[in-house]
Design a protein around this motif. Structure first.
Motif, PDB file in Angstrom:
ATOM      1  N   SER A 426       0.835  -1.202   0.000  1.00  0.00           N
ATOM      2  CA  SER A 426       0.000   0.000   0.000  1.00  0.00           C
ATOM      3  C   SER A 426       0.870   1.253   0.000  1.00  0.00           C
ATOM      4  CB  SER A 426      -0.925   0.021   1.207  1.00  0.00           C
ATOM      5  OG  SER A 426      -1.946  -0.934   1.076  1.00  0.00           O
ATOM      6  N   GLY A 427       0.385   2.261  -0.702  1.00  0.00           N
ATOM      7  CA  GLY A 427       1.121   3.513  -0.792  1.00  0.00           C
ATOM      8  C   GLY A 427       2.066   3.580  -1.966  1.00  0.00           C
ATOM      9  N   LEU A 428       2.299   2.433  -2.641  1.00  0.00           N
ATOM     10  CA  LEU A 428       3.121   2.449  -3.846  1.00  0.00           C
ATOM     11  C   LEU A 428       2.316   3.007  -5.014  1.00  0.00           C
ATOM     12  CD1 LEU A 428       4.899  -1.045  -3.643  1.00  0.00           C
ATOM     13  CD2 LEU A 428       5.806   1.190  -2.958  1.00  0.00           C
ATOM     14  N   ASN A 429       3.013   3.463  -6.043  1.00  0.00           N
ATOM     15  CA  ASN A 429       2.328   3.948  -7.237  1.00  0.00           C
ATOM     16  C   ASN A 429       1.710   2.790  -8.008  1.00  0.00           C
ATOM     17  OD1 ASN A 429       4.468   2.726  -8.603  1.00  0.00           O
ATOM     18  ND2 ASN A 429       5.554   4.650  -8.961  1.00  0.00           N
ATOM     19  N   ALA A 430       0.958   3.118  -9.061  1.00  0.00           N
ATOM     20  CA  ALA A 430       0.242   2.087  -9.815  1.00  0.00           C
ATOM     21  C   ALA A 430       1.186   1.074 -10.437  1.00  0.00           C
ATOM     22  CB  ALA A 430      -0.619   2.745 -10.893  1.00  0.00           C
ATOM     23  N   GLU A 431       2.408   1.501 -10.751  1.00  0.00           N
ATOM     24  CA  GLU A 431       3.398   0.579 -11.325  1.00  0.00           C
ATOM     25  C   GLU A 431       4.043  -0.305 -10.262  1.00  0.00           C
ATOM     26  OE1 GLU A 431       3.423   3.967 -11.945  1.00  0.00           O
ATOM     27  OE2 GLU A 431       2.274   3.633 -13.789  1.00  0.00           O
ATOM     28  N   GLY A 432       3.888   0.073  -9.000  1.00  0.00           N
ATOM     29  CA  GLY A 432       4.434  -0.724  -7.908  1.00  0.00           C
ATOM     30  C   GLY A 432       5.933  -0.631  -7.758  1.00  0.00           C
ATOM     31  N   ASN A 433       6.546   0.506  -8.180  1.00  0.00           N
ATOM     32  CA  ASN A 433       8.010   0.606  -8.116  1.00  0.00           C
ATOM     33  C   ASN A 433       8.505   1.808  -7.324  1.00  0.00           C
ATOM     34  OD1 ASN A 433       7.481   2.741  -9.842  1.00  0.00           O
ATOM     35  ND2 ASN A 433       8.215   1.670 -11.685  1.00  0.00           N
ATOM     36  N   ALA A 434       7.614   2.556  -6.692  1.00  0.00           N
ATOM     37  CA  ALA A 434       8.022   3.699  -5.870  1.00  0.00           C
ATOM     38  C   ALA A 434       6.835   4.130  -5.024  1.00  0.00           C
ATOM     39  CB  ALA A 434       8.492   4.856  -6.748  1.00  0.00           C
ATOM     40  N   PHE A 435       7.126   4.791  -3.906  1.00  0.00           N
ATOM     41  CA  PHE A 435       6.043   5.316  -3.079  1.00  0.00           C
ATOM     42  C   PHE A 435       5.373   6.498  -3.774  1.00  0.00           C
ATOM     43  CE2 PHE A 435       8.292   3.358   0.659  1.00  0.00           C
ATOM     44  CZ  PHE A 435       7.234   2.553   1.056  1.00  0.00           C
ATOM     45  N   ALA A 436       4.030   6.481  -3.806  1.00  0.00           N
ATOM     46  CA  ALA A 436       3.270   7.627  -4.306  1.00  0.00           C
ATOM     47  C   ALA A 436       3.026   8.638  -3.195  1.00  0.00           C
ATOM     48  CB  ALA A 436       1.943   7.160  -4.886  1.00  0.00           C
ATOM     49  N   LEU A 437       3.086   8.187  -1.944  1.00  0.00           N
ATOM     50  CA  LEU A 437       2.940   9.059  -0.782  1.00  0.00           C
ATOM     51  C   LEU A 437       4.268   9.127  -0.046  1.00  0.00           C
ATOM     52  CD1 LEU A 437      -0.529   7.803   0.555  1.00  0.00           C
ATOM     53  CD2 LEU A 437      -0.068   9.652  -1.071  1.00  0.00           C
ATOM     54  N   ASP A 438       4.529  10.259   0.572  1.00  0.00           N
ATOM     55  CA  ASP A 438       5.819  10.489   1.218  1.00  0.00           C
ATOM     56  C   ASP A 438       5.799   9.975   2.658  1.00  0.00           C
ATOM     57  OD1 ASP A 438       8.244  11.334   2.133  1.00  0.00           O
ATOM     58  OD2 ASP A 438       7.764  13.478   2.098  1.00  0.00           O
ATOM     59  N   PHE A 439       6.393   8.793   2.843  1.00  0.00           N
ATOM     60  CA  PHE A 439       6.509   8.232   4.189  1.00  0.00           C
ATOM     61  C   PHE A 439       7.910   8.409   4.769  1.00  0.00           C
ATOM     62  CE2 PHE A 439       2.952   5.688   2.419  1.00  0.00           C
ATOM     63  CZ  PHE A 439       1.985   6.048   3.350  1.00  0.00           C
ATOM     64  N   GLY A 440       8.719   9.237   4.126  1.00  0.00           N
ATOM     65  CA  GLY A 440      10.082   9.436   4.605  1.00  0.00           C
ATOM     66  C   GLY A 440      10.969   8.244   4.346  1.00  0.00           C
ATOM     67  N   ALA A 441      10.648   7.486   3.307  1.00  0.00           N
ATOM     68  CA  ALA A 441      11.419   6.294   2.966  1.00  0.00           C
ATOM     69  C   ALA A 441      11.356   6.074   1.462  1.00  0.00           C
ATOM     70  CB  ALA A 441      10.893   5.069   3.701  1.00  0.00           C
ATOM     71  N   GLU A 442      12.302   5.298   0.967  1.00  0.00           N
ATOM     72  CA  GLU A 442      12.360   4.935  -0.445  1.00  0.00           C
ATOM     73  C   GLU A 442      12.125   3.436  -0.583  1.00  0.00           C
ATOM     74  OE1 GLU A 442      15.835   4.469  -3.861  1.00  0.00           O
ATOM     75  OE2 GLU A 442      16.085   5.963  -2.254  1.00  0.00           O
ATOM     76  N   TRP A 443      11.231   3.064  -1.491  1.00  0.00           N
ATOM     77  CA  TRP A 443      10.989   1.640  -1.738  1.00  0.00           C
ATOM     78  C   TRP A 443      12.137   1.062  -2.557  1.00  0.00           C
ATOM     79  CZ3 TRP A 443      10.190  -1.420  -6.134  1.00  0.00           C
ATOM     80  CH2 TRP A 443       9.701  -2.732  -5.888  1.00  0.00           C
ATOM     81  N   VAL A 444      12.585  -0.141  -2.189  1.00  0.00           N
ATOM     82  CA  VAL A 444      13.692  -0.790  -2.884  1.00  0.00           C
ATOM     83  C   VAL A 444      13.191  -1.985  -3.690  1.00  0.00           C
ATOM     84  CG1 VAL A 444      15.935  -1.931  -2.630  1.00  0.00           C
ATOM     85  CG2 VAL A 444      15.319  -0.020  -1.109  1.00  0.00           C
ATOM     86  N   GLU A 445      12.609  -2.962  -2.986  1.00  0.00           N
ATOM     87  CA  GLU A 445      12.127  -4.176  -3.641  1.00  0.00           C
ATOM     88  C   GLU A 445      11.318  -4.987  -2.634  1.00  0.00           C
ATOM     89  OE1 GLU A 445      15.533  -6.470  -4.750  1.00  0.00           O
ATOM     90  OE2 GLU A 445      16.280  -6.616  -2.693  1.00  0.00           O
ATOM     91  N   ALA A 446      10.609  -5.971  -3.155  1.00  0.00           N
ATOM     92  CA  ALA A 446       9.969  -6.925  -2.253  1.00  0.00           C
ATOM     93  C   ALA A 446      11.051  -7.733  -1.561  1.00  0.00           C
ATOM     94  CB  ALA A 446       9.031  -7.833  -3.032  1.00  0.00           C
ATOM     95  N   SER A 447      10.872  -7.986  -0.288  1.00  0.00           N
ATOM     96  CA  SER A 447      11.880  -8.725   0.466  1.00  0.00           C
ATOM     97  C   SER A 447      12.014 -10.148  -0.064  1.00  0.00           C
ATOM     98  CB  SER A 447      11.499  -8.765   1.944  1.00  0.00           C
ATOM     99  OG  SER A 447      12.397  -9.586   2.665  1.00  0.00           O
ATOM    100  N   ALA A 448      13.255 -10.590  -0.220  1.00  0.00           N
ATOM    101  CA  ALA A 448      13.510 -11.963  -0.674  1.00  0.00           C
ATOM    102  C   ALA A 448      13.345 -12.966   0.449  1.00  0.00           C
ATOM    103  CB  ALA A 448      14.908 -12.061  -1.255  1.00  0.00           C
ATOM    104  N   CYS A 449      13.254 -12.461   1.666  1.00  0.00           N
ATOM    105  CA  CYS A 449      13.203 -13.338   2.839  1.00  0.00           C
ATOM    106  C   CYS A 449      11.761 -13.423   3.345  1.00  0.00           C
ATOM    107  CB  CYS A 449      14.101 -12.777   3.932  1.00  0.00           C
ATOM    108  SG  CYS A 449      14.316 -13.860   5.341  1.00  0.00           S
TER     109      CYS A 449
END
Length: 656
Positions: A426-449
């Motif tokens: 939730s909060g990612l853009n429609a493409e699912g590759n960056a935050f659309a809302l500013d939570f003070g963090a940068e999205w990197v990737e889905a966790s591999a673990c």
């Protein structure tokens, strides 16, 4: 709409004779009085296809020798009980055997509800077929010939269908039946056409007569479908497959639609068609109280015996609940919910895709509703058309991605002081590759673990601090200018054939592997699908992490109470009477048999504290319907009172 309704099923095989032979007007009336019933939905036509009255456009049940529908209407109206009339729209087994070409077919040409004629059960009709014209004649016949107080049409909705009629229709329109989107658009048109033609048919005789089209669920996010009805009936039998999560989720959405609605449960131990099955009276007391606590009227499902004799045990059972509802109605008319939180559910965002029964109250939506109920938060269930500015916090559970229009709406909400709690994707853009809302963090990737661990930088209320396993998918993020409220700890490795440890999953490697929970001016982000996880596993740590987040986002919440986790609380505003009504409920469903939740014992609670932050000064606080005044005091901008005893349901009224 009346508060105390019964939905009287009467699906009766042609193999049974003596239909209605024991129907007696006085006995019928005496049972309605015993049950404190003020409206009863009675049958014109059942799923077997038979009419329960003389008919030109249908056939009267071969075992019936008189006009049962008219007899019931006359008996009920004589004692002031309303009589909406039921017509099975989607099912007609008599006709299915004569016109199988009018039935819904799936992509592989199978019928539904049962996939053939060598199994017991019904077969659903396509409303794009010639069947619709016959159905409309049956509706017209009832509306013209009987003093019905409404029409209830059952087993309808936007239904996938690949029958020859639908395939030919889409091809004539230049479409391809293999194109799912084109087919979905046609199914939508089919249903809209059906609803419009029903309304036209009824209004040609009795303009404005109430009508409801039942599909077993009101789809969140489909206000257009809801408004094809004059009112809403939320079919939600907790023991019949809907569970105890479904009604609060559905009702708190219906509250915001500006339509009258009722909650429909059943008297059955399991579900419809169960002869000789009975709930404990306390279950119906609780379920009907839950309806009025959420702004709904009440309906209880029953099924009439083929011989037409009303069952005394059933109406004693119903009466135990409705006797209490009757005393409480004055405080439940024309109410509006008070809510701090708006829950934007996944179903509301996916509402224009094909309906799936599993979306009704499952996964992330179910986990969110459980946490909010258990935490005694005041909340509404909202969709994209809702006014976000009514809420202090909006929750985005797990999978709510943000397109440009929704981002603009959230930007306005946040600029006006609103906060967001987002989890997982939730909060990612429609493409699912960056935050659309500013939570003070940068999205990197889905966790591999998976699973991995969350170590909060705060103590959980009951568990302190530790590395808490989170089973759901997580997201790897980097801190930018936000505040880290806890971090992720990955395990040594994922469990697989040649790398495993112990019985379940590998333990935490006890490293800081990036933020797991961050806060900014926009709100708080938790990097796992915590609500989906809670629905599946129910881990206390998940709830206490969300509770901590909401307490930070809502330092001035409207209501606080010492009611235990299984309790439910709502706050309604009755503007006409210039008062608020605080509903408190407590019951503890338990598993009985294979997957059936039952309510039996009602354990009273004593001295339950409540604090309310209201915009107006309280003049008087009292228990309803007892009319017993409660002492209260005011401090820190809140009024405080104690409910001396709570047994099932108690209303506290605050005059302002």
């Amino acid at each position: 709409m009346r508060f105390r309704q019964v939905h009287l099923d009467f699906h009766t095989s042609e193999l049974i004779s003596g239909i209605g032979k024991r129907f007696d007007q006085e006995q019928f009336q005496s049972m309605l009085k015993l049950g404190h019933v003020d409206s009863i939905t009675i049958f014109s036509k059942c799923h077997h296809g038979w009419a329960y009255h003389p008919s030109v456009h249908n056939e009267m049940h071969p075992g019936l020798e008189f006009d049962l529908l008219e007899a019931m209407i006359e008996a009920a109206h004589e004692i002031g009980v309303k009589t909406p009339v039921y017509i099975s729209a989607g099912l007609d087994e008599k006709l299915a055997l004569r016109h199988p070409e009018w039935l819904i077919r799936d992509f592989n040409d199978h019928t539904n509800w049962v996939d053939g004629f060598m199994k017991p059960g019904y077969h659903q009709f396509c409303l794009n077929s010639p069947y619709l014209d016959l159905l409309l004649r049956q509706v017209d016949e009832v509306v013209r010939g009987y003093d019905a107080d409404g029409i209830f049409l059952d087993i309808v909705g936007v239904r996938p269908c690949y029958c020859h009629t639908c395939i030919n229709a889409i091809r004539k329109q230049g479409g391809d039946p293999r194109d799912k989107e084109a087919m979905l658009a046609m199914w939508e048109r089919t249903y809209a056409n059906y609803c419009a033609r029903v309304r036209e048919t009824i209004d040609a005789v009795k303009p404005g007569l109430p009508v409801f089209h039942n599909g077993g669920h009101i789809r969140r996010g489909r206000r257009d479908l809801a408004r094809m009805n004059s009112h809403l009936e939320l079919e939600s039998l907790p023991t019949g497959g809907w569970g105890y999560d479904h009604f609060p989720l559905s009702a708190r959405y219906a509250q915001g639609l500006g339509m009258e609605f009722l909650g429909m449960t059943g008297k059955f131990h399991t579900t419809w068609g169960e002869f000789g099955g009975y709930k404990h009276p306390n279950a119906l007391r609780y379920e009907t109280s839950l309806s009025i606590a959420n702004g709904a009227k009440c309906s209880i499902g029953d099924q009439l015996h083929p011989e037409g004799l009303m069952d005394e045990a059933t109406y004693r059972l119903i009466g135990a609940a409705y006797r209490e509802i009757e005393q409480k109605e004055a405080w439940c008319e024309e109410v509006a919910s008070i809510a701090d939180i708006g829950l934007l559910t996944l179903e509301a965002l996916q509402a224009h895709s094909e309906e799936k029964k599993g979306d009704r109250a499952a996964g992330s939506d179910a986990g969110a509703i459980r946490m909010l109920l258990e935490g005694k938060w005041l909340f509404d269930v909202i969709d994209l058309e809702s006014d976000f500015q009514r809420y202090k916090v909006i929750i985005l559970p797990d999978l709510v991605t943000i397109d440009e229009d929704l981002q603009a709406k959230f930007n306005r909400f946040i600029a006006a002081g609103g906060r967001v709690l987002a989890t997982g994707r939730s909060g990612l853009n429609a493409e699912g590759n960056a935050f659309a809302l500013d939570f003070g963090a940068e999205w990197v990737e889905a966790s591999a673990c998976r699973p991995d661990y969350f170590r909060p930088h705060f103590e959980l209320q009951n568990l302190g601090t530790a590395s808490f396993v989170f089973y759901s998918e997580g997201q790897s993020i980097k801190l930018t200018d936000g505040t880290e409220l806890g971090h992720r700890e990955q395990s040594y490795f994922n469990r697989e054939a040649f790398a495993f440890c112990s019985h379940q999953h590998t333990p935490s490697a006890l490293r800081h592997d990036g933020p797991g929970m961050v806060e900014s001016g926009s709100g708080i982000y938790i990097a796992w699908n915590v609500f989906e996880d809670y629905a599946a596993k129910g881990s206390l740590a998940l709830k206490e992490v969300v509770t901590y987040a909401l307490n930070r986002l809502l330092p001035d919440k409207t209501l606080a109470t010492g009611l235990p986790a299984q309790g439910i609380v709502t706050l309604m505003h009755q503007e006409r009477e210039n008062r608020y009504v605080n509903h408190l409920l407590y019951a503890s469903p338990v598993k009985r048999g294979s997957g059936v939740e039952v309510i039996e014992d009602m354990i009273p609670l004593y001295d339950v504290p409540v604090s309310l932050r209201l915009p107006s000064e309280a003049k008087k606080v009292y228990l309803a319907p007892q009319m017993t005044e409660l002492p209260f005091d005011t401090s820190d901008g809140c009024i405080h009172y104690t409910v001396p005893r709570l047994e099932c349901h108690q209303m506290v009224v605050i005059d302002v």
